[in-house]
Design a protein around this motif. Structure first.
Motif, short mmCIF file in Angstrom:
data_model
loop_
_atom_site.label_atom_id
_atom_site.label_comp_id
_atom_site.label_asym_id
_atom_site.label_seq_id
_atom_site.Cartn_x
_atom_site.Cartn_y
_atom_site.Cartn_z
N ASP A 134 81.81 -21.70 28.98
CA ASP A 134 81.03 -22.92 29.04
C ASP A 134 79.87 -22.63 29.99
O ASP A 134 79.84 -21.66 30.72
N GLY A 135 78.91 -23.53 29.97
CA GLY A 135 77.59 -23.27 30.54
C GLY A 135 77.56 -22.68 31.94
O GLY A 135 78.57 -22.40 32.58
N GLY A 136 76.36 -22.46 32.39
CA GLY A 136 76.18 -22.07 33.78
C GLY A 136 76.21 -20.59 34.06
O GLY A 136 76.14 -20.19 35.21
N SER A 137 76.27 -19.76 33.01
CA SER A 137 76.49 -18.35 33.29
C SER A 137 75.31 -17.73 34.01
O SER A 137 75.46 -17.13 35.06
N GLU A 138 74.13 -17.85 33.40
CA GLU A 138 73.02 -17.08 33.93
C GLU A 138 72.65 -17.47 35.35
O GLU A 138 72.58 -16.63 36.23
N ASN A 139 72.43 -18.76 35.54
CA ASN A 139 71.86 -19.11 36.84
C ASN A 139 72.87 -19.12 37.96
O ASN A 139 72.57 -18.81 39.09
N SER A 140 74.10 -19.47 37.65
CA SER A 140 75.03 -19.63 38.78
C SER A 140 75.56 -18.29 39.26
O SER A 140 76.17 -18.22 40.32
N ARG A 150 68.65 -24.32 28.75
CA ARG A 150 69.08 -22.92 28.83
C ARG A 150 69.17 -22.46 30.29
O ARG A 150 70.10 -21.77 30.68
N LYS A 151 68.21 -22.91 31.08
CA LYS A 151 68.23 -22.54 32.49
C LYS A 151 69.45 -23.13 33.18
O LYS A 151 70.08 -22.50 34.04
N LYS A 152 69.80 -24.33 32.77
CA LYS A 152 70.99 -24.96 33.32
C LYS A 152 72.26 -24.34 32.75
O LYS A 152 73.37 -24.64 33.20
#
Lengths: 378, 378, 378, 378, 378
Positions: free
Chosen positions: D369-375, D358-360
């Motif tokens: 596609d992924g990466g929303s929160e952290n990036s 989830r962090k990734k």
């Protein structure tokens, strides 16, 4: 993912900022423009004089004394100065408006007794920076007007001062060429630097391609686009100046502009070639990146593929069938050499798989991707 | 990953090295230029004389005796020689400057009584190497000036010595054609070699594509770009020489330049075709590479997919449920043929999966990728 | 991987084989050229005579008797014959050199009293084969020279023999059109065959795409390139013949060449269209191939993904915790229905996963890739 | 894989079917051509008469009575009729041949006293169908000849009958415009339909892209190519008719053809724009397809990745080390809470992995596609 | 997958809606067109009058009093009004038809004593919206007709009212320039907004690329296509107006149109540059997306690859070989430190794999994809 250099931070200078609805024909300085600084250079074959003027009237005695007069205005924040210039040198009003309204494209406009020329000058620095220069070429005067410090005409000034070459003899006519030539020359180091960046990017891509390089190539491509937009119109401008009858340019000076035309052609060719190279570089980078990723996946998959059958064998002899109930129920468990036998079976499996993979060429060196041995002898 | 041939080690010769701020009109030799060597060839229909000159004055008697004079200067390290040439043959100063300033693009410039022609000559060797040649064509003289040894005019020299063909009869006018033709001809073996490299790359890609080939195709593509940049301007040059009235070229010689024009067109067409082929080759290479990688992944995945269910079955009978507590708890463990039954179950699973994969066409031969049997009869 | 058809075995005929350093103006037959065979056809509105000549002198009486003379030379191995032709018909020497030097591009060259035309003729066969034909068109003669048997003029010959159409009445002027037209017509079946190949490739790609098809499309694309190179210059040739005053072509014949021009335009358009279609086909093929591979991977991954959780459950109850030590230590192992419970748990897991996959659309039919059910109702 | 619609079943109509070797100048009907049906329309400002003719002779009285005569021939199966027309209206023989030989490209050919025009008419229907129409425009007659029923001129006929607009007053000259305009207008609904298909394909691609869509876009692209080939030559035809002096077209009618030229330009622009959109659509479709496949793979891989460590833990405690031999040998097995401890360990592992994923950003929603929160906060 | 913004909801305005079969020359209002509203502005150097007219007759006194008359019609729902205008100002009938038939392309048509100009005006708003404006330029009148409210001429109206600039002095001739200039100026904020959108998309792509961005770039690209189609014809229109003699445009006004031409060139250049940037952006987005997906897959695969060998070791010691039967049967199980030994073995395996992966560069940071450390020192 952290990008070390974001090539898009500072926008390129190509966005037109037009004030919608303003009447054409209105000369009105931008509020944020700097106050004009006026430098004058008056010269003839026998000498020259140079002054910084407080107001335009001061130039009258010089204009009478010397055959050639060059007025340079830096800062367009005072429409009064521009209108005075227009009246004194009988400049067309439309051209004056173009001077004020920034973000013009390079162009050449002939008027009755003078030429109006707009060009963009490359300013040295990390970021591509282009500054607009407006030039009026008359029979015995040249005006150069620009918004801000651009530093492109000092070499011309120095040549007038030294007076060694033909520059003092041939008058403003030749000066117009010297100025345009000096502007064109400023692009060469810029192009060269971009070429060098491209070459070093090429080397990086070959040594160790990364996602980062694609961003940087994309950034360079955008700057090439901006450069082409700035330089391309100059080709037509110099072609006209070197071929067609454009008073006050004399036939003698036309020969010089032919040189200028060659330089601009060279610039455009180089930019186009660099753009093609950069396009090929992106393809190269993408293919190398995906190749590297595939290599990683292949090695990992090979490891997994080898251990999965081994895991199966181990699992097999982990089953709890009761050897006491029947001689068929996992008699191996009670063999004297059962365990060594299974370890041997596993070793054989690994060897079999390795031989198969090697035969298929999947374990070939990293430089070549697989398939070398067997596919050369089909 | 080690690349055996880095096609980018030596940069291409296309970067202009312009000295910013130098006054146009300054003739000043590059410091690192070689001392000039002057060769003279004087000839007429009846004979010829050939000398290596120490100074330009030596040529006077020959120029008076023979109708045609060809001066060849190698090494541009002495501006005195160039200025003497300019004075003796009344050459235009701008053309002399172009001779000195290297990295000109090919071009043709008519002056009052002579033509000035710049061309690039291909130098044989591993790496693409292009050398600039400057030619002045006058009524009864031809000057050829070049920076370094390029070795392109010996065949013309030989023809003058042998005097068999029309070369001695038709004077410098025809000689200008013979020289240009000789330069153009030097490109054919170069183009042919690149074509051969492309063909052998094609064969490698078909036999066994690798990442390495993409680098090499990229390298060839860059050299095609440089070649096109060198040859393309010659098309316009030869078109003008063969169509338009360009003194001192006579109408008779124009017919010969038509031949030259055909050769240049042929060159450009071949370069363009080769560039298109090379673009297709990159696509081919990429698709083959990714296809091969996919084949690898598919085989590995099939192996894993077969063993994972087997591993599950083995794991199932490795469970420790207590068969003594209830008749439902893994009675298989105590069957007389429990172990053979499980082995059979595993064999059936493998067979079932293999049949399914074969029906899906995933085990089809390597040449065709899967799907052959079933998809042909939908 | 074995390729059944290597489309690159035989190189295309487009490489120029220029002998570097040979003096232009030298007529020298290739050593491997065949001995010339000379056929003569002399005709007028009232009849015709046809001979195979041993030497050129034999044609004199026919040339005097009939208004139109057509000499056809096959095999260029004897420079004597070509020079005799040149003298007898006053042909320009440069044109004669072009006849000898093979691998010319199609072109039209007007000389004082004759036209010189070079064209490439398509030779039927498996491989694209193009043969050079040289034609001289004079007031009352036509010469056709070619290196080898090409078989393109028999239909013209037959029409002269039958004498039904205007061919006998309109003389060599019209014959030049009939010959060029016949050459252009030979391209149509070739283009049609390539079009058919493209269509059948299209069908194969749709039915069952494979890596092999990409090689074949690449091969066809190269042949289209060669065809375009051969046909494209004819457009300019026929345009000039149909528009401009080119003696000895009369205005009446110009109307016919307009027809020829239309055919060439049609050819070029068809080639260009086919090239675009083939480019689209490669994209289609690549996308289908990668789609099929993805389908394979997806099914295999689904199988693995279902069995891995099952394997985990089995592994769980393969642990050796001692149930006797504590009531918390795997009491399931001693349950009465422990084993059926675990089997049920596994069945539930499989069902849950299948339901999830189905809901995600990953089990959808093969024709559609996943996502049908749920994504239609977002 | 079953394709529901194979867009390549019926080949496009663009293949030339040329009979190789036939003498140009031969007028010979195709054996499979239909018998001609001849319709005549004679009119003037005051009225009109309409007849179906059995033989061409019947038209004589009408031709004498009315100033404008329009003969329409459907079916080209009788060369007699065509030759009679040619004689009666003094048509050029080459034009007559072009009428017979099908698969001409659109073109305009001026002859001494008449114009010859070839155009392709779009026939409504599921499949793109283009029919050739040949038009002769004379001083007081118009001939339209076509192979088969195409249904494009009824609206013109009706306007003549009604006589409301200028059509009856302005004679055949204006009629030629009305006919060409009517043909051009037939393309608009066709283009519109293809545009609609493109739009609905766009919607499908956005909602749920599938391999099938790529085939259909490829099919549409091919039809756009065929449409462009049919329409593009009309631009030059109408340009000439609206700009140049082409008797019998009068200057007044030229103004009307200007309108026609605008329509054709509009058609070509729309086709080109649609082709560009369709190219973008293919890219979009491919990228969406690959994105969806990646999403599938990612979810499956996440499941596998979570269960593999769990399986390892379970396997760990399935080892048979003898706890009785030493206190170090798997004492956990005899712990009071051994089993709950292991279950907890597993739960912790799952939670740890989920938190890491989830962090990734790999578990982010499907839309992104992924990466929303952290990036977003680097 | 839920798309937040579907860029294709509202179709672009580029589809021609032509009523097939309608006679050219029919002026018939569209049924859904609005009733016309007529505004009149009459002015001269000394003043101006402004009225909203109920019927056209009301304008007569103003037309007589003032030298310049500007009639603006909004809503084309009444063909009577248009025909009255046509009669009163002697407009050509074909031009009137073009006014009625919507979806014309921008064009300039000269008639005997007036010009007819069609242009598209950009309407501010979220969606690209273009409205057609028809302008008739006569000696002393200007008519502007449009279907619906477009709001582009108020600034011109205001300038006439204020009368400060030359607009009142120079008559309708200058007004035509002011109107066209005002229309062209409306495009600049639109282009600027699209440029801003592109820049913000660029930032998103660099920060966090997603499938969604590709849809939006595709949408923007389509709007650029529509913009180019609307603006491109204006380049030719303004070129003609600024270069050629087009009564009633005077030579003085031609100078102004040169300015207009510059603006249009600038617009087109900017659109083309933006389109190129957007193409590069799609490539960038795709490559970044696939790179991110690859990163995910790599991490997951590494986890799996580490645990599979561990699982195998655990499975190994889960085998049930009977250590009591022979000393070779899994003696480790009875070792005193058997379990710690195995745990150590596992730890060693993990460390070995991690070292291998790190050496291969597969564990490198996220910003760089792998390979940094070792490949920099090959």
């Amino acid at each position: 993912m952290i990008l070390r250099s974001n090539p898009f931070k500072q926008p390129l200078l190509r966005r037109p900022r037009v004030r919608v609805g303003l009447a054409p024909g209105t000369i009105e300085a931008h509020p944020e423009s700097a106050k004009p600084q006026i430098r004058m250079m008056a010269y003839g074959p026998d000498g020259f004089e140079e002054r910084t003027l407080q107001h335009l009237g001061e130039m009258v005695p010089f204009a009478e004394k010397w055959p050639s007069l060059w007025i340079h205005v830096e800062g367009l924040g005072d429409e009064g100065v521009i209108q005075q210039l227009g009246e004194r040198f009988a400049l067309h009003k439309l051209a004056l408006e173009d001077v004020i309204s920034r973000n013009q494209q390079p162009k050449l406009e002939p008027y009755d007794d003078h030429l109006f020329l707009v060009a963009l000058v490359a300013v040295p620095g990390d970021q591509l920076d282009l500054g607009q220069v407006n030039i009026f070429v008359g029979q015995n005067f040249i005006l150069t007007l620009q918004e801000r410090k651009l530093d492109w005409h000092e070499s011309v000034r120095k040549r007038i001062r030294e007076g060694r070459t033909r520059i003092r003899k041939l008058g403003t006519n030749y000066l117009s060429f010297a100025l345009l030539d000096s502007m064109v020359d400023r692009y060469f180091p810029v192009i060269e630097e971009y070429g060098d960046r491209l070459t070093s990017l090429e080397e990086e891509v070959l040594a160790n391609p990364a996602q980062d390089e694609i961003f940087r190539i994309h950034g360079i491509r955008k700057e090439f686009l901006a450069l082409r937009t700035a330089v391309a119109p100059l080709k037509e401008v110099t072609r006209i100046l070197s071929r067609e009858d454009m008073p006050p340019i004399t036939e003698e000076t036309r020969l010089f502009f032919r040189d200028c035309y060659d330089h601009v052609s060279h610039l455009i060719d180089t930019i186009e070639t660099d753009r093609e190279v950069s396009r090929g570089l992106i393809d190269l980078c993408l293919s190398t990146l995906s190749h590297k990723m595939n290599e990683v996946m292949k090695v990992l998959t090979i490891i997994a593929t080898i251990f999965i059958p081994l895991g199966f064998i181990a699992g097999l002899y982990g089953m709890n069938f009761n050897p006491e109930r029947s001689p068929f129920n996992m008699p191996e468990l009670n063999w004297y050499l059962g365990y060594p036998f299974v370890l041997g079976l596993m070793a054989l499996t690994v060897m079999g798989l390795l031989i198969y993979f090697r035969k298929k060429g999947w374990l070939g060196g990293a430089g070549r991707d697989g398939g070398s041995e067997n596919s050369k002898r089909p």
